[in-house]
Scaffold this motif. Structure first.
Motif, PDB file in Angstrom:
ATOM      1  N   UNK A  43       0.794  -1.210   0.000  1.00  0.00           N
ATOM      2  CA  UNK A  43       0.000   0.000   0.000  1.00  0.00           C
ATOM      3  C   UNK A  43       0.828   1.262   0.000  1.00  0.00           C
ATOM      4  N   UNK A  44       0.120   2.353  -0.086  1.00  0.00           N
ATOM      5  CA  UNK A  44       0.699   3.689   0.007  1.00  0.00           C
ATOM      6  C   UNK A  44       1.016   3.972   1.470  1.00  0.00           C
ATOM      7  N   UNK A  45       2.246   4.370   1.756  1.00  0.00           N
ATOM      8  CA  UNK A  45       2.632   4.638   3.145  1.00  0.00           C
ATOM      9  C   UNK A  45       2.141   6.033   3.510  1.00  0.00           C
ATOM     10  N   UNK A  46       1.096   6.100   4.331  1.00  0.00           N
ATOM     11  CA  UNK A  46       0.521   7.399   4.689  1.00  0.00           C
ATOM     12  C   UNK A  46       0.983   7.869   6.060  1.00  0.00           C
ATOM     13  N   UNK A  47       1.648   6.998   6.817  1.00  0.00           N
ATOM     14  CA  UNK A  47       2.123   7.410   8.136  1.00  0.00           C
ATOM     15  C   UNK A  47       3.293   6.539   8.565  1.00  0.00           C
ATOM     16  N   UNK A  48       4.333   7.186   9.086  1.00  0.00           N
ATOM     17  CA  UNK A  48       5.481   6.504   9.669  1.00  0.00           C
ATOM     18  C   UNK A  48       5.705   7.102  11.055  1.00  0.00           C
ATOM     19  N   UNK A  49       5.795   6.239  12.063  1.00  0.00           N
ATOM     20  CA  UNK A  49       5.978   6.711  13.433  1.00  0.00           C
ATOM     21  C   UNK A  49       7.083   5.924  14.125  1.00  0.00           C
ATOM     22  N   UNK A  50       7.853   6.632  14.938  1.00  0.00           N
ATOM     23  CA  UNK A  50       8.885   5.994  15.756  1.00  0.00           C
ATOM     24  C   UNK A  50       8.871   6.657  17.134  1.00  0.00           C
ATOM     25  N   UNK A  51       7.901   6.288  17.977  1.00  0.00           N
ATOM     26  CA  UNK A  51       7.768   6.932  19.283  1.00  0.00           C
ATOM     27  C   UNK A  51       9.006   6.712  20.156  1.00  0.00           C
ATOM     28  N   UNK A  52       9.344   7.717  20.915  1.00  0.00           N
ATOM     29  CA  UNK A  52      10.506   7.607  21.788  1.00  0.00           C
ATOM     30  C   UNK A  52      10.351   6.562  22.858  1.00  0.00           C
ATOM     31  N   UNK A  53       9.120   6.181  23.172  1.00  0.00           N
ATOM     32  CA  UNK A  53       8.854   5.193  24.218  1.00  0.00           C
ATOM     33  C   UNK A  53       8.708   3.780  23.668  1.00  0.00           C
TER      34      UNK A  53
END
Length: 239
Positions: free
Chosen positions: A149-159
Motif C-alpha cells: 500500500x501507500x505509506x501514509x504514516x510513519x511513526x517511531x515513538x521515543x517510548x
C-alpha cells in the motif's frame, strides 16, 4: 485543494461567480476568473474544467480541457494574422490511461476520484498472494501474510524502544505494520523513503469484535516501482 492556487486565486474565483454567475465554458473561465496562465493551467490539470468538455470520452476530458484552455488563452494570432481559436480537440491527442489520471490527480490535489494508486497494481499483486487491507480482517492470528500500500504514516515513538509503526493504505482501507529495530536498521532507507511498499510478515490479531486490532509484524520489505501518483501523496512521517 489545488496545489499552487492560494487564497488570492480562490477569492478571484469567488468574486467572478458572485458578480457574473456560474462559469459556462472554458473560455468563460479564462475571461472572467482573473487567474494567470499558471493558475488556469492548474485548474485544467486538476480536472476542475472537465465538466466543460462533456462531449469528450471520460479519459480524454482532462487533456481536452487543457487544449481548449490553451486555445482560449492564445486567442487570435494578432492583427497581422488574425485567427479565431479552434475549440476542436485534434483526434491525435490521446486519452489518458487510468494510472495517468490518478497520477495527475495526486500531483495537483493530493487525492483522486479516479482510483487509488493501488487499484492499478492489484492485477499484478493478486497472483503473488498479496492481500488487501480488508482481507486481512478475515484472517487468523499468526497467519503468514503479504500486504502492500501507500505509506501514509510513519511513526517511531521515543517510548517504543526503537520499534517503527507504519500505516499502509490501499483501495480497500488501511493496515498497520510493526517494524522491529533490527529490521528497520537493515532497510531504513527503503522504509523511510518508498511511497509504495510491499510487506511480508505475520498477522497479529488482538481483541474481539468490535474492537479487533490487526497488525502485520514485518519480516521483509520491497518497494513498488509503479507509483501512479503515490509519490505526490501527503504523508505523516515521524511526527
Amino acid at each position: 485543494m489545488i496545489r499552487g492556487l492560494g487564497v488570492k486565486a480562490r477569492e478571484r474565483l469567488e468574486t467572478a461567480v458572485k458578480d457574473g454567475g456560474r462559469f459556462r465554458s472554458v473560455r468563460d473561465v479564462v475571461e472572467r476568473s482573473g487567474l494567470d496562465r499558471r493558475g488556469l493551467r492548474l485548474l485544467a490539470e486538476s480536472g476542475a474544467l472537465d465538466a466543460f468538455v462533456p462531449d469528450e470520452p471520460a479519459l480524454r476530458r482532462r487533456r481536452a480541457a487543457v487544449w481548449r484552455l490553451l486555445e482560449a488563452v492564445r486567442g487570435d494570432a494578432g492583427p497581422l494574422a488574425p485567427k479565431a481559436p479552434s475549440l476542436e480537440v485534434p483526434n491525435a491527442i490521446p486519452a489518458m490511461r487510468p494510472p495517468e489520471l490518478t497520477e495527475a490527480d495526486y500531483r495537483v490535489t493530493g487525492l483522486s476520484l479516479a482510483g487509488h494508486p493501488m487499484r492499478h497494481l492489484r492485477a499484478l499483486l493478486l497472483p503473488n498472494g498479496v492481500r488487501t487491507a480488508r482481507q486481512t480482517r478475515e484472517l487468523r492470528d499468526g497467519t503468514p501474510v503479504a500486504v502492500a500500500g501507500l505509506v501514509i504514516c510513519r511513526q517511531r515513538p521515543g517510548t517504543a524502544k526503537g520499534f517503527v509503526f507504519l500505516t499502509l493504505e490501499d483501495e480497500t482501507g488501511t493496515v498497520n505494520v510493526v517494524v522491529t529495530p533490527k529490521l528497520f536498521e537493515r532497510q531504513a532507507l527503503l522504509i523511510s523513503r518508498a511511497p509504495l511498499l510491499l510487506v511480508r510478515g505475520v498477522l497479529q490479531v488482538e481483541g474481539a469484535p468490535p474492537t479487533v486490532v490487526v497488525n502485520v509484524r514485518a519480516a521483509s520489505f520491497h518497494g513498488l516501482d509503479m507509483t501512479s501518483g503515490a509519490e505526490y501523496a501527503r504523508g505523516h512521517d515521524f511526527h
